[in-house]
Design an enzyme around this catalytic site. Structure first.
Site, PDB file in Angstrom:
ATOM      1  N   ARG A  51     -22.240 -12.505 -27.201  1.00 51.65           N
ATOM      2  CA  ARG A  51     -21.015 -13.277 -26.999  1.00 51.65           C
ATOM      3  C   ARG A  51     -20.711 -13.300 -25.509  1.00 51.65           C
ATOM      4  O   ARG A  51     -20.917 -12.303 -24.831  1.00 51.65           O
ATOM      5  CB  ARG A  51     -19.838 -12.586 -27.674  1.00 51.65           C
ATOM      6  CG  ARG A  51     -20.087 -12.251 -29.109  1.00 51.65           C
ATOM      7  CD  ARG A  51     -19.015 -11.290 -29.593  1.00 51.65           C
ATOM      8  NE  ARG A  51     -19.385 -10.816 -30.927  1.00 51.65           N
ATOM      9  CZ  ARG A  51     -18.696  -9.957 -31.632  1.00 51.65           C
ATOM     10  NH1 ARG A  51     -17.572  -9.446 -31.133  1.00 51.65           N
ATOM     11  NH2 ARG A  51     -19.091  -9.591 -32.822  1.00 51.65           N
ATOM     12  N   ASP A  53     -17.377 -13.894 -22.998  1.00 55.49           N
ATOM     13  CA  ASP A  53     -15.909 -13.962 -23.072  1.00 55.49           C
ATOM     14  C   ASP A  53     -15.387 -15.314 -22.602  1.00 55.49           C
ATOM     15  O   ASP A  53     -16.101 -16.075 -21.945  1.00 55.49           O
ATOM     16  CB  ASP A  53     -15.289 -12.905 -22.148  1.00 55.49           C
ATOM     17  CG  ASP A  53     -15.347 -11.524 -22.771  1.00 55.49           C
ATOM     18  OD1 ASP A  53     -15.603 -11.427 -23.983  1.00 55.49           O
ATOM     19  OD2 ASP A  53     -15.135 -10.552 -22.019  1.00 55.49           O
ATOM     20  N   ARG A 202     -18.257  -6.706 -16.132  1.00 56.16           N
ATOM     21  CA  ARG A 202     -17.017  -6.962 -15.393  1.00 56.16           C
ATOM     22  C   ARG A 202     -16.379  -5.677 -14.878  1.00 56.16           C
ATOM     23  O   ARG A 202     -15.810  -5.655 -13.785  1.00 56.16           O
ATOM     24  CB  ARG A 202     -16.033  -7.752 -16.265  1.00 56.16           C
ATOM     25  CG  ARG A 202     -16.520  -9.198 -16.486  1.00 56.16           C
ATOM     26  CD  ARG A 202     -15.752  -9.922 -17.565  1.00 56.16           C
ATOM     27  NE  ARG A 202     -14.340  -9.956 -17.267  1.00 56.16           N
ATOM     28  CZ  ARG A 202     -13.418 -10.414 -18.130  1.00 56.16           C
ATOM     29  NH1 ARG A 202     -13.794 -10.879 -19.321  1.00 56.16           N
ATOM     30  NH2 ARG A 202     -12.144 -10.416 -17.803  1.00 56.16           N
TER      31      ARG A 202
END
Lengths: 252, 252
Positions: A51, A53, A202
Site C-alpha cells: 500500500r 499512503d 517516512r
C-alpha cells in the site's frame, strides 16, 4: 485463469492512498480496477506489492491480477492507459506463473524520498518534494544512515503499535543500502531493503532530517533500534516527497 | 502611489490563461489580484509582461502594480504566498520607478518549450512536456532554427490575422537565439527575442517538430517569413510544454 503482472507509475497527490476503502474516497487500487474492468469487460481484484499512503507516489509499483483470457497486450496497454486518468500510467504488462503474487513474491523494494533544503518551494516540484527552510548537513545524515543499514528490529521506526501486531508478525527487516545524493536542487535519499514497515521510510527520513539539522546526533538512531521505541525516533516526514521506486522479485 | 514589481512562477494547468475575463473562468491575473487584495487590504490592477495562454506555465513572469503604501516586503511576500494557491508563487518583490511597466518596459523575453520524443508519457512530467511518439532529428531542427534567428516579419508564425491588426502594429520581431538541447529525457528549446507574437513560440515549435520528423525541410521555414503566410508554417504545438522563462528590462 491467467495471472498478469503490470508495472505502474502514479502521481498520488489526488488519491486517498493505494488501498480500496469502503467509503467513497478515491483510491488508486479502485481506479485501476475500474479501468481494467472497462478495458477487459471483466471485473478483477488487483493486488499491489504494497500500500502507499495518501499523497505518496510510485515510479514502479507492481500489481498482479487474474483474468479469464489473455488480452492482446499492446492493444490492452493502449486502451488501459487511454481509460486511466492522466496521473496513473501502466508501463508494462506480462503473463506470470500462477503462484506469482505482487506482494507475497516480492523480495526487495526501493523507495526514494526527495527533499529540498534551504530553498524556496518551486511550484513545479511542490507535489513531489518536501521543502524545508533549514539547510542539512549531508555528511552527518550519511553517518546516521550507515548505522541504520543492516538487519534490525525497526519497530521503533514505524507507526505500528506493538500490542496490535499479530502474534507471529516479525518487525525485523534488512536495509541493504541508504544512499544520500544531491540531484539538481534536491536531495535524493534512496532506501533499498527486503521490506519496510508501516510509515518506516517516512520516519527514517524525518529522523535523518533531524540529524542533518543538528537537532540530534547521528549515533542517536542506535537507541531507536535497541529500545524499539517510536518516541526516540524523529518526526514522520510528509508523504509528498516519497516514491515507491521499484520492487524486486528473485525468480518469476 | 508606489510602483511595485514582482517576479512570479506558476503552473498554468488549472487556469484559463493569464488574462482576466468577464466570464467566470479562473485566470492567473485575477487569482493574483485577489490574493494581493487579501494581503494588502487594497484593490489593485496587475499588469503582466504578457499574456500566457490556457495551460502555459511561467518560471519568470513579471508583473507591476501600484499601491498606496509600501508594505514590509518580507512580510508581504510571506503572506501573499500563504494566500496564493500552491500553483502560483511570488519569487521576489521590489519598488520600481513610476514609469516602469511590466509589459511596456520589457526589452526581451525568453521562452522554453519541453518535448519528449519517442518515449512513453511519464505521469510526473505530463503537464509540463509535449509527448510525441516519433523521434526527432535535432540536427535538422537546429538547421531550421538558425534560419529563423534574426529580424523578420513573423506574422506567418502567428495566429494573428493581418486584417485584424491595428494600423501601426508591426509584426517584425528579432529572435536573437534558438537553442535546442537534450536535458535528461527531454528536449529543451529555448527562444530568446525582443518580443513574440500571439502563438508564435508554439507555431515555431510545431514547425521545428515537423522538420525534426522529416515531414518538411529545414529550408522550408524561409517561405513562411517571405510569404507571411500562416498556412505554410507547421502546427501549433500544445500549451503544456511552454514556459515563459524570463523577461528582460534594459534599465529599470
Amino acid at each position: 485463469m491467467i495471472n498478469i503482472k503490470m508495472q505502474i507509475e502514479y502521481d498520488g497527490s489526488a488519491y486517498n492512498g493505494w488501498q480500496k476503502q469502503k467509503n467513497t474516497a478515491k483510491t488508486l487500487q479502485e481506479t485501476l480496477e475500474n479501468a481494467i474492468q472497462t478495458t477487459l469487460k471483466e471485473s478483477c481484484e488487483v493486488a499491489g506489492s504494497g500500500r502507499t499512503d495518501k499523497g505518496v507516489h510510485a515510479k514502479g509499483q507492481v500489481v498482479t491480477f487474474a483474468c479469464r483470457n489473455k488480452p492482446d497486450f499492446p492493444m490492452f496497454l493502449h486502451h488501459l492507459n487511454e481509460t486511466l486518468p492522466s496521473d496513473i500510467r501502466v508501463k508494462s504488462v506480462e503473463v506470470v506463473p500462477r503462484g506469482f503474487h505482487a506482494r507475497l513474491s516480492a523480495t526487495g523494494k526501493t523507495y526514494v524520498y526527495y527533499i529540498s533544503a534551504g530553498e524556496d518551494a518551486e511550484v513545479f516540484q511542490r507535489k513531489y518534494t518536501y521543502y524545508i527552510e533549514e539547510t542539512l548537513c549531508l555528511e552527518k545524515m550519511r553517518q546516521a544512515a550507515q548505522r541504520l543499514v543492516g538487519t534490525h528490529d525497526f519497530i521503533g521506526f514505524s507507526s505500528l503499535r506493538k500490542e496490535e501486531l499479530p502474534e507471529n508478525a516479525s518487525t525485523i527487516r534488512t536495509i541493504s543500502d541508504i544512499l544520500i545524493e544531491e540531484e539538481g536542487h534536491r536531495i535524493k535519499i534512496t532506501y533499498k531493503g527486503n521490506g519496510f514497515l508501516y510509515n518506516m521510510v517516512r520516519i527514517l527520513t524525518g529522523t535523518l532530517i533531524e540529524v542533518g539539522m543538528g537537532k540530534r546526533e547521528a549515533t542517536s538512531v542506535d537507541a531507536v533500534i535497541i529500545e524499539r521505541n517510536r518516541q526516540l525516533a524523529g518526526f514522520t516526514a510528509p508523504p509528498q516527497g516519497l516514491f515507491l521506486w521499484d520492487v524486486n522479485y528473485d525468480k518469476e
